[in-house]
Scaffold this active site. Structure first.
Site, PDB file in Angstrom:
ATOM      1  N   LYS A 157       0.830  -1.207   0.000  1.00 16.97           N
ATOM      2  CA  LYS A 157       0.000   0.000   0.000  1.00 16.97           C
ATOM      3  C   LYS A 157       0.865   1.258   0.000  1.00 16.97           C
ATOM      4  O   LYS A 157       0.498   2.263  -0.599  1.00 16.97           O
ATOM      5  CB  LYS A 157      -0.957   0.008   1.185  1.00 16.97           C
ATOM      6  CG  LYS A 157      -2.124  -0.948   1.004  1.00 16.97           C
ATOM      7  CD  LYS A 157      -3.156  -0.805   2.091  1.00 16.97           C
ATOM      8  CE  LYS A 157      -4.320  -1.764   1.866  1.00 16.97           C
ATOM      9  NZ  LYS A 157      -5.216  -1.821   3.016  1.00 16.97           N
TER      10      LYS A 157
ATOM     11  N   LYS B  94      -6.431 -11.328 -10.187  1.00 14.73           N
ATOM     12  CA  LYS B  94      -7.449 -11.665  -9.194  1.00 14.73           C
ATOM     13  C   LYS B  94      -8.654 -10.747  -9.405  1.00 14.73           C
ATOM     14  O   LYS B  94      -8.490  -9.568  -9.724  1.00 14.73           O
ATOM     15  CB  LYS B  94      -6.833 -11.442  -7.806  1.00 14.73           C
ATOM     16  CG  LYS B  94      -7.774 -11.664  -6.660  1.00 14.73           C
ATOM     17  CD  LYS B  94      -7.062 -11.453  -5.334  1.00 14.73           C
ATOM     18  CE  LYS B  94      -8.080 -11.159  -4.248  1.00 14.73           C
ATOM     19  NZ  LYS B  94      -7.513 -10.937  -2.943  1.00 14.73           N
TER      20      LYS B  94
ATOM     21  N   LYS C 159     -12.634  -4.963  -8.122  1.00 16.33           N
ATOM     22  CA  LYS C 159     -13.351  -3.850  -8.716  1.00 16.33           C
ATOM     23  C   LYS C 159     -12.374  -2.958  -9.486  1.00 16.33           C
ATOM     24  O   LYS C 159     -12.661  -2.528 -10.602  1.00 16.33           O
ATOM     25  CB  LYS C 159     -13.997  -3.052  -7.585  1.00 16.33           C
ATOM     26  CG  LYS C 159     -15.155  -2.206  -8.019  1.00 16.33           C
ATOM     27  CD  LYS C 159     -16.043  -1.996  -6.833  1.00 16.33           C
ATOM     28  CE  LYS C 159     -16.536  -0.608  -6.660  1.00 16.33           C
ATOM     29  NZ  LYS C 159     -17.352  -0.477  -5.458  1.00 16.33           N
TER      30      LYS C 159
END
Ligand code: TRP
Length: 326
Positions: free
Chosen positions: A111, A191, A194
């Site tokens: 992240k 994978k 969205k």
């Protein structure tokens, strides 16, 4: 009955990847365990999130969970920020958590790369809040995907660290890996997510579902209708595994291997089955959207139940720490 806790970020509406990877398992777990399901809005603020969107995202997520069959009477369904004990315990566990340990978390590293201009302390502390979520309810099992196993192991270390330093309060939770393997997206590559645009929203219309499935990537060996394929290499076939009957699966596998059917036929059958599967979910969701009070009420009841347990745990923790009791 054993206690299960799981959390999900309020990312808006659910899609097929969340459904297969998590929610379908959650609904099944309710049969066997006492379950807490938490929409983790405090985790969400470690990433960019417009305050205006927050309410709709939480509402969408909760109504989707209800529509999928999370039962707010049997299980405890609530929003993290409704129960202040989560952040209170997080602060206390911060004094057990080791800087070096947190620095090794792969999700933090990922992240940090993705949001290099906003590597906030919350992002670093994320696993401690997640541990607080779990430990507050003394959950024994935590259904998660592979990517969260490191965080659950961390929660175990925190529980042990706390118990060693201040006396036994917490159970060490175990990761309960979801049985569904990683769901590959309709692009046949990444994978399902969205952000990759390779999935189908649970609330998609029949037309949208057909359109997305028609565009899905299939076995690369089958370029032409006459080409024979290998269903086990096919992305669309793997979804048949999730939504179709044994008969349908056999029909597709056989037809694919012998070129008896085309990819179009395989996709049409998948779309039919998926539409049938999602139809009751969509209907229920529409009812909830038309009647938002039902959603609010479910959450308020859930939060009330959660608070009772959370308050008891925090009471014990405060005592062990020798905090001032007024
Ligand atoms: N970190 C989890 C995820 O991104 C969400 C989460 C927050 C969670 N708190 C939790 C999962 C507690 C399990 C238990 O998927």
């Amino acid at each position: 009955m054993k206690t299960v806790f799981s959390g999900i970020q309020p990312s808006g509406e659910l899609h097929l990847g969340n459904y297969l990877g998590a929610i379908r398992n959650w609904t099944a777990l309710q049969e066997e365990f006492f379950c807490y399901f938490c929409v983790v809005d405090y985790h969400a603020i470690t990433q960019d999130c417009e305050p205006k969107q927050m309410k709709t995202r939480v509402f969408d997520m909760v109504s989707d969970l209800l529509a999928c069959g999370i039962d707010p009477v049997r299980s405890v369904l609530f929003v993290q920020s409704q129960v202040p004990e989560h952040t209170e315990l997080c602060w206390i566990l911060n004094s057990v958590a080791q800087f070096g340990d947190l620095s090794r978390m792969t999700q933090f590293k990922d992240k940090s790369q993705r949001q290099a201009d906003n590597i906030n302390v919350g992002l670093f502390d994320y696993p401690v809040l997640q541990s607080a979520d779990i430990l507050l309810y003394n959950a024994e099992a935590v259904p998660v995907g592979q990517d969260q196993v490191q965080h659950i192991e961390f929660a175990r270390r925190l529980a042990r660290g706390f118990n060693n330093r201040w006396g036994k309060v917490f159970k060490e939770p175990e990761a309960k890996l979801t049985s569904t393997p990683k769901i590959i997206g309709l692009d046949g590559k990444a994978k399902m997510s969205k952000s990759m645009g390779n999935t189908i929203p649970l609330g998609a219309t029949e037309k949208e579902i057909r359109k997305r499935i028609n565009r899905a990537v299939t076995d690369p060996q089958r370029e032409k209708r006459e080409d024979k394929g290998e269903p086990d290499n096919c992305n669309v076939y793997s979804l048949h595994g999730c939504f179709s009957t044994d008969d349908d699966r056999r029909w597709v596998a056989e037809g694919c291997r012998t070129a008896g059917i085309g990819c179009v036929d395989c996709k049409r059958r998948l779309a039919d089955n998926l539409i049938e599967h999602l139809d009751p979910i969509r209907t229920r969701k529409a009812e909830l959207v038309a009647n938002p009070d039902e959603v609010h009420e479910a959450l308020n009841k859930g939060a009330e139940k959660a608070r009772q347990t959370a308050a008891k745990t925090i009471g014990k923790v405060r005592k062990k720490l020798g905090l001032w009791q007024g």
